[in-house]
Write a protein that holds these residues in place. Sequence first.
Motif, short mmCIF file in Angstrom:
data_model
loop_
_atom_site.label_atom_id
_atom_site.label_comp_id
_atom_site.label_asym_id
_atom_site.label_seq_id
_atom_site.Cartn_x
_atom_site.Cartn_y
_atom_site.Cartn_z
N UNK A 157 61.71 47.05 32.64
CA UNK A 157 62.75 47.51 33.57
C UNK A 157 63.76 46.40 33.87
N UNK A 158 63.28 45.17 33.84
CA UNK A 158 64.20 44.06 34.09
C UNK A 158 65.22 43.96 32.94
N UNK A 201 72.28 46.47 31.53
CA UNK A 201 73.28 47.43 32.01
C UNK A 201 74.25 46.82 33.02
N UNK A 236 66.27 46.42 31.16
CA UNK A 236 67.24 47.52 31.35
C UNK A 236 68.27 47.14 32.40
N UNK A 237 67.77 46.64 33.51
CA UNK A 237 68.66 46.28 34.62
C UNK A 237 69.71 45.27 34.17
N UNK A 275 55.68 46.49 32.50
CA UNK A 275 56.48 47.42 33.32
C UNK A 275 57.66 46.68 33.95
N UNK A 276 57.36 45.55 34.58
CA UNK A 276 58.42 44.79 35.25
C UNK A 276 59.40 44.24 34.21
#
Lengths: 310, 380
Positions: free
Chosen positions: B8-9, B15, B11-12, B4-5
């Motif tokens: 999302x990391x 972007x 993605x962050x 999960x982390x």
Amino acid sequence: MLINVHNLVKRYGNLLALNHFHLRVEKGEIVGLLGPNGSGKTTAINCILALLKYDKGEIKLFGKTMTPQAYDIKQKIGLVMQNVAVFDELRVEENIDYFCGLYIRDKALRRRLVQEAIVFVGLEKFRKFYPMKLSGGLLRRLNIACGIAHQPELLIFDEPTVGVDPQSRNSILEGIRELNRRGATVIYTSHYMEEVEQLCSRIVIMDQGKTLATGTTEELKALINQGETISVEIYMLEPEHLARIRQLPHVTRAHYASDRLSVHYDGGEHNLLDLLDYLKSQDISFSRVFSEQPTLNDVFLEITGRQLRD
Amino acid sequence: MFAHIYSYRLKCLLRDRELVFWTLLFPLLMATFFYFTFGHLTSEQEKFEPVPAAVIDNRAYRENPHLQQVLAVLSTAGEGRMIELAVAEEAGAEKLLEEGAVSGIITAGEPVGLTVKQAGLKQSILKAILDEYAYTSRTVSSIISKNPPAARLLVKELERRPTYTEAVSFSGVPPDTMLAYFYALIAMACLYGSFWGLRNTIDLQADLSARGARRSTAPTHKLQVVLSDTLAALTISFIEVLVLLVYLAAVLKVSFGNQVFYILLTCLAGCLAGVSFGNLIGTVIRGSEGVKIGILIGGNMTLCYLAGLMWVDMKYIIATRVPLLSYINPAALIADAFYSLYLFDGHHRFFLSIGLLCLLSALMSLISIFRLRRERYGSI
């Protein structure tokens, strides 16, 4: 008892940020932490959350000592910070999902909670928006959603309405009340009196790192030596009448300016009748009459002083 | 939780357009710039032009078939052409020299004469050619007069013209000085992984960002978050370097030899060093985000400069005068690993560079984790 902060001392060099600070919060309460800028509200919250080191004292949450490794306690806490703490690169829904995922492992449950949080803060139309595209009010609502999505038992709001328009502020306050109705205990820090007065079941006034007073709004008002204030519009009032009004029972101060007489009382039950009787007896003509009870603002200023703060 | 982390990391970070520009597009632009400036200049410098010369058509020349043959071979069109020869009468040759149409006049005789108008590279080449001719002639004459039976062997040997030295790499690819720049550029791209590492540490520390504070209050072990974030940064940094490699190899036609596995290993170790360097700066340096970014950019540029990115000789100056610096400079170690892959058959030096890189990365990561694991801050 959900929170028990005892004798907390925190120094920043020579500055004493928390000076033997005490705080007790029972389950189901909404406790307002009220204080001027730099009074130690945020420092106290950061110590409670085990983010800050402190020099002395004890912090117990849910009956256990709070430490950075107390993951079972952290699991039950939600935090809404003064500064918006979201990722600019993640969309609204992704931000909420990310922070919720730090607490909830079950994907199906998390999905449901994220949707509930989005609906709760009214961001349904903005799921796919990036934070940069949101207005200040919507951004605050996203900040709240990220803090509450995992439905914690204890919610800490650190000045969540700073820079928010009245509509958004009202929506946020109503949301917090609803969370409390659903069972969450809330700590709410602010220096907006009306917010705290409107929202909190108990208020703690702090200044210079100390707890100065605690109680319900009524209990706090009773602490200060100030009763009601009666104002009367009078077109002509002779100085000798003003002097006699000052002699009436319970009057602490009276002054006349701009066709308006203001009389302050320190108690008494029939102050308005007594004043109007006097005015009629002296054939003094008057028009509108106002009676004002002391506000939390009066209490706050009385307790923390009226001098300007840095 | 880790996935999960991590996801999302990713993605962050992906972007974050500004960081993607500096860590991906900037090295690509630099590579293109290197290719069209330094690459062009080098090939121009290395191109050899035949030296114009005149030989006087006199009796001595006509009676010297050996000299005629040598000059004919040297002036024959092709890769080995060294002289652009004009055969002229004495007056005509002198006129050509006077007008600058030739660099020298060869006069047959004993010894063979060379007349030049000025000293220079072309004149030196002509002199070297004639010296070689005179030396070989004398040797042949001497051998024939002293040992006539050896004449046949000598002729055979002269026909073979063996070359005893040749500039080749041990791995079978042609040597290319431009590669030094491209290796340093790849090293820079690997070190740019440090920007991802720095971004991670800012998002992790409660005293640097509100996001860090919120993440610190979550019931997630700090080490788990650090490792997830670092792996995400490493993934992106590695992919970016791979894109650069593909661009260099496929578009700019830069040859990296054929040891793909080792090349990828170098990139991975380089990216790990880069991310660890960013973590280190983000955790050890005190100050705002701007200060940390400034120090990181300065640090990266210094390391790349010392590794020869801006001036290729600097790498050798450091290696000879301050060798210790070469062993602790991640950029130099990355470039060196590429060199050793390119130039040597064995992998001893390559693994030395990779081992040192990993050791540096481990050291930087340990310091960063030690700093990050503190979970209460003095002030926020």
